[in-house]
Design a protein around this motif. Structure first.
Motif, PDB file in Angstrom:
ATOM      1  N   PHE A  43     -87.504 -17.403  83.116  1.00 41.94           N
ATOM      2  CA  PHE A  43     -87.890 -18.547  82.293  1.00 41.94           C
ATOM      3  C   PHE A  43     -87.882 -18.171  80.811  1.00 41.94           C
ATOM      4  O   PHE A  43     -87.331 -18.883  79.978  1.00 41.94           O
ATOM      5  N   MET A  44     -88.468 -17.032  80.515  1.00 35.69           N
ATOM      6  CA  MET A  44     -88.559 -16.603  79.126  1.00 35.69           C
ATOM      7  C   MET A  44     -87.173 -16.381  78.526  1.00 35.69           C
ATOM      8  O   MET A  44     -86.928 -16.751  77.379  1.00 35.69           O
ATOM      9  N   ALA A  58     -91.064  -6.072  80.305  1.00 34.99           N
ATOM     10  CA  ALA A  58     -91.521  -6.603  81.589  1.00 34.99           C
ATOM     11  C   ALA A  58     -90.549  -6.201  82.702  1.00 34.99           C
ATOM     12  O   ALA A  58     -90.976  -5.764  83.775  1.00 34.99           O
ATOM     13  N   LYS A  61     -90.948  -2.608  83.780  1.00 29.37           N
ATOM     14  CA  LYS A  61     -92.163  -2.410  84.573  1.00 29.37           C
ATOM     15  C   LYS A  61     -92.005  -2.976  85.985  1.00 29.37           C
ATOM     16  O   LYS A  61     -92.447  -2.365  86.967  1.00 29.37           O
ATOM     17  N   ARG A 107    -100.828   2.360  86.589  1.00 30.15           N
ATOM     18  CA  ARG A 107    -100.827   2.102  85.141  1.00 30.15           C
ATOM     19  C   ARG A 107     -99.768   1.061  84.788  1.00 30.15           C
ATOM     20  O   ARG A 107     -99.954   0.244  83.887  1.00 30.15           O
ATOM     21  N   TRP A 118    -103.009 -13.244  79.669  1.00 27.51           N
ATOM     22  CA  TRP A 118    -102.412 -14.060  78.611  1.00 27.51           C
ATOM     23  C   TRP A 118    -101.813 -15.333  79.221  1.00 27.51           C
ATOM     24  O   TRP A 118    -102.032 -16.430  78.728  1.00 27.51           O
ATOM     25  N   LEU A 119    -101.063 -15.152  80.322  1.00 27.59           N
ATOM     26  CA  LEU A 119    -100.411 -16.290  80.962  1.00 27.59           C
ATOM     27  C   LEU A 119    -101.441 -17.335  81.402  1.00 27.59           C
ATOM     28  O   LEU A 119    -101.267 -18.531  81.174  1.00 27.59           O
ATOM     29  N   LEU A 126    -101.856 -25.106  77.659  1.00 26.23           N
ATOM     30  CA  LEU A 126    -100.734 -26.035  77.828  1.00 26.23           C
ATOM     31  C   LEU A 126    -101.163 -27.241  78.668  1.00 26.23           C
ATOM     32  O   LEU A 126    -100.823 -28.384  78.370  1.00 26.23           O
ATOM     33  N   ILE A 155     -96.420  -4.013  67.462  1.00 27.69           N
ATOM     34  CA  ILE A 155     -96.119  -4.924  68.579  1.00 27.69           C
ATOM     35  C   ILE A 155     -96.763  -6.295  68.325  1.00 27.69           C
ATOM     36  O   ILE A 155     -96.150  -7.336  68.564  1.00 27.69           O
ATOM     37  N   ALA A 159     -94.715  -9.694  68.190  1.00 28.43           N
ATOM     38  CA  ALA A 159     -95.077 -10.790  69.091  1.00 28.43           C
ATOM     39  C   ALA A 159     -95.349 -12.055  68.282  1.00 28.43           C
ATOM     40  O   ALA A 159     -94.882 -13.148  68.624  1.00 28.43           O
ATOM     41  N   LEU A 166     -90.920 -20.155  69.115  1.00 26.86           N
ATOM     42  CA  LEU A 166     -91.010 -20.839  70.414  1.00 26.86           C
ATOM     43  C   LEU A 166     -90.622 -22.307  70.230  1.00 26.86           C
ATOM     44  O   LEU A 166     -90.988 -22.924  69.232  1.00 26.86           O
ATOM     45  N   PHE A 172     -90.214 -27.329  75.613  1.00 23.39           N
ATOM     46  CA  PHE A 172     -90.852 -26.398  76.525  1.00 23.39           C
ATOM     47  C   PHE A 172     -91.036 -27.037  77.901  1.00 23.39           C
ATOM     48  O   PHE A 172     -90.709 -26.452  78.931  1.00 23.39           O
TER      49      PHE A 172
HETATM   50  C1  1PX Z   1     -94.854 -21.738  80.905  1.00 23.48           C
HETATM   51  C2  1PX Z   1     -95.092 -20.403  80.388  1.00 23.48           C
HETATM   52  C3  1PX Z   1     -94.316 -19.346  81.029  1.00 23.48           C
HETATM   53  C4  1PX Z   1     -94.093 -18.248  80.090  1.00 23.48           C
HETATM   54  C5  1PX Z   1     -93.593 -17.070  80.777  1.00 23.48           C
HETATM   55  C6  1PX Z   1     -93.474 -15.948  79.860  1.00 23.48           C
HETATM   56  C7  1PX Z   1     -93.557 -14.660  80.547  1.00 23.48           C
HETATM   57  C8  1PX Z   1     -94.048 -13.666  79.593  1.00 23.48           C
HETATM   58  C9  1PX Z   1     -93.797 -12.308  80.010  1.00 23.48           C
HETATM   59  C10 1PX Z   1     -94.473 -11.372  79.098  1.00 23.48           C
HETATM   60  C11 1PX Z   1     -94.547 -10.039  79.697  1.00 23.48           C
HETATM   61  C12 1PX Z   1     -95.071  -9.077  78.736  1.00 23.48           C
HETATM   62  C13 1PX Z   1     -95.372  -7.791  79.402  1.00 23.48           C
HETATM   63  C14 1PX Z   1     -95.997  -6.900  78.418  1.00 23.48           C
HETATM   64  C15 1PX Z   1     -96.500  -5.639  79.012  1.00 23.48           C
HETATM   65  C16 1PX Z   1     -97.054  -4.815  77.867  1.00 23.48           C
HETATM   66  O1  1PX Z   1     -98.104  -5.127  77.354  1.00 23.48           O
HETATM   67  N1  1PX Z   1     -96.322  -3.749  77.466  1.00 23.48           N
HETATM   68  C17 1PX Z   1     -96.679  -2.963  76.318  1.00 23.48           C
HETATM   69  C18 1PX Z   1     -97.361  -1.684  76.711  1.00 23.48           C
HETATM   70  O2  1PX Z   1     -96.568  -0.976  77.604  1.00 23.48           O
HETATM   71  P1  1PX Z   1     -96.648   0.626  77.623  1.00 23.48           P
HETATM   72  O3  1PX Z   1     -95.778   1.068  78.775  1.00 23.48           O
HETATM   73  O4  1PX Z   1     -96.095   1.108  76.309  1.00 23.48           O
HETATM   74  O5  1PX Z   1     -98.092   1.017  77.797  1.00 23.48           O
HETATM   75  C19 1PX Z   1     -95.433  -2.733  75.532  1.00 23.48           C
HETATM   76  O6  1PX Z   1     -95.693  -1.969  74.403  1.00 23.48           O
HETATM   77  C20 1PX Z   1     -94.881  -4.076  75.219  1.00 23.48           C
HETATM   78  C21 1PX Z   1     -93.848  -4.350  74.475  1.00 23.48           C
HETATM   79  C22 1PX Z   1     -93.256  -5.734  74.406  1.00 23.48           C
HETATM   80  C23 1PX Z   1     -93.995  -6.730  73.608  1.00 23.48           C
HETATM   81  C24 1PX Z   1     -95.013  -7.527  74.367  1.00 23.48           C
HETATM   82  C25 1PX Z   1     -95.426  -8.761  73.659  1.00 23.48           C
HETATM   83  C26 1PX Z   1     -96.171  -9.633  74.621  1.00 23.48           C
HETATM   84  C27 1PX Z   1     -96.217 -11.047  74.250  1.00 23.48           C
HETATM   85  C28 1PX Z   1     -96.568 -11.871  75.443  1.00 23.48           C
HETATM   86  C29 1PX Z   1     -96.295 -13.286  75.232  1.00 23.48           C
HETATM   87  C30 1PX Z   1     -94.941 -13.717  75.651  1.00 23.48           C
HETATM   88  C31 1PX Z   1     -94.580 -15.007  75.037  1.00 23.48           C
HETATM   89  C32 1PX Z   1     -93.464 -15.673  75.727  1.00 23.48           C
HETATM   90  C33 1PX Z   1     -93.394 -17.074  75.404  1.00 23.48           C
HETATM   91  C34 1PX Z   1     -93.035 -17.950  76.496  1.00 23.48           C
END
Ligand code: 1PX
Length: 215
Positions: A43-44, A58, A61, A107, A118-119, A126, A155, A159, A166, A172
């Motif tokens: 979706f994203m 994501a 992971k 982990r 967050w979701l 929403l 980060i 973000a 968006l 959306f």
């Molecule tokens: C109707 C809504 C549906 C939206 C679906 C969107 C799915 C979002 C998926 C986001 C997955 C993010 C996983 C992040 C995991 C994380 O925190 N990783 C960090 C730490 O990992 P490490 O291995 O180093 O300990 C890592 O540093 C992350 C890096 C990427 C940046 C994460 C920014 C997260 C923003 C979440 C919001 C997503 C907005 C999407 C808009 C739809």
């Protein structure tokens, strides 16, 4: 035809996947948890290239967990509960600092678990939003209330920039492909409590085992 309908992407199906996560005795199936995340990533990605830096993390992971699930010790990775127990019993988790097990299942799943909060917050915003609500603001508020606390400055900045681009609420909702706004609200009313439940069970498990700060 049925084939075309099957290919049509709907967020409803994705969120339904999270319903499959809970077993009868409230264990969380890794397989469905990971499938839920796969759908969210899809979706994203359909929202545009800017979001690939988020989805890449994501995806990697998700892949780590799938590898455990398909690996020789896969039977221990069927549920989050059995995974945590197995990894702890066998010293497969770096508990205080990164060491010989930097990519344990426990982990890795914790990172997705934090994102699930967050979701949950975003979907709830929403659900209760109005026509003039801004997705970027809802998304940022949900992020600042949850996941951001675990992210370093860089980060958080990146973000924040992604949120700004968006698409608006009408687009959306359209991409969600669930139907009109009323149907979206109904669907979310159904999905959010389910996601909360999965989140809470995982949170309790990690808290009981003192794993909420895994490096
Ligand atoms: C109707 C809504 C549906 C939206 C679906 C969107 C799915 C979002 C998926 C986001 C997955 C993010 C996983 C992040 C995991 C994380 O925190 N990783 C960090 C730490 O990992 P490490 O291995 O180093 O300990 C890592 O540093 C992350 C890096 C990427 C940046 C994460 C920014 C997260 C923003 C979440 C919001 C997503 C907005 C999407 C808009 C739809």
């Amino acid at each position: 035809s049925a084939v075309i309908e099957e290919q049509k992407f709907s967020l409803q199906e994705v969120l339904d996947t999270f319903k499959l996560c809970l077993s009868e005795n409230q264990d969380v199936y890794v397989e469905h948890y990971v499938a839920g995340w796969r759908g969210l990533v899809k979706f994203m990605n359909s929202l545009g290239n800017v979001f690939t830096f988020i989805s890449k993390d994501a995806v990697s992971k998700i892949q780590i967990l799938v590898n455990f699930l398909n690996g020789e010790n896969g039977s221990h990775y069927v549920t989050i509960q059995s995974m945590v127990k197995y990894e702890l019993d066998n010293q497969l988790v770096d508990l205080d600092k990164r060491g010989s097990h930097p990519e344990s299942g426990s982990r890795t799943l914790l990172r997705l678990h934090r994102a699930l909060r967050w979701l949950e917050l975003f979907l709830e915003r929403l659900r209760t939003s109005t026509e003039d609500s801004k997705t970027s603001v809802m998304c940022a508020d949900a992020y600042n209330e949850s996941l951001s606390q675990h992210h370093p400055w860089l980060i958080r900045k990146a973000a924040g920039m992604a949120f700004c681009v968006l698409p608006g609420r009408p687009t959306f909702f359209e991409v969600m492909n669930v139907g009109g706004a009323e149907r979206v609200v109904d669907m979310l009313g159904d999905a959010v409590p389910m996601i909360s439940k999965v989140y809470q069970i995982t949170e309790d498990l990690y808290a009981q085992n003192n794993l909420l700060e895994l490096p």
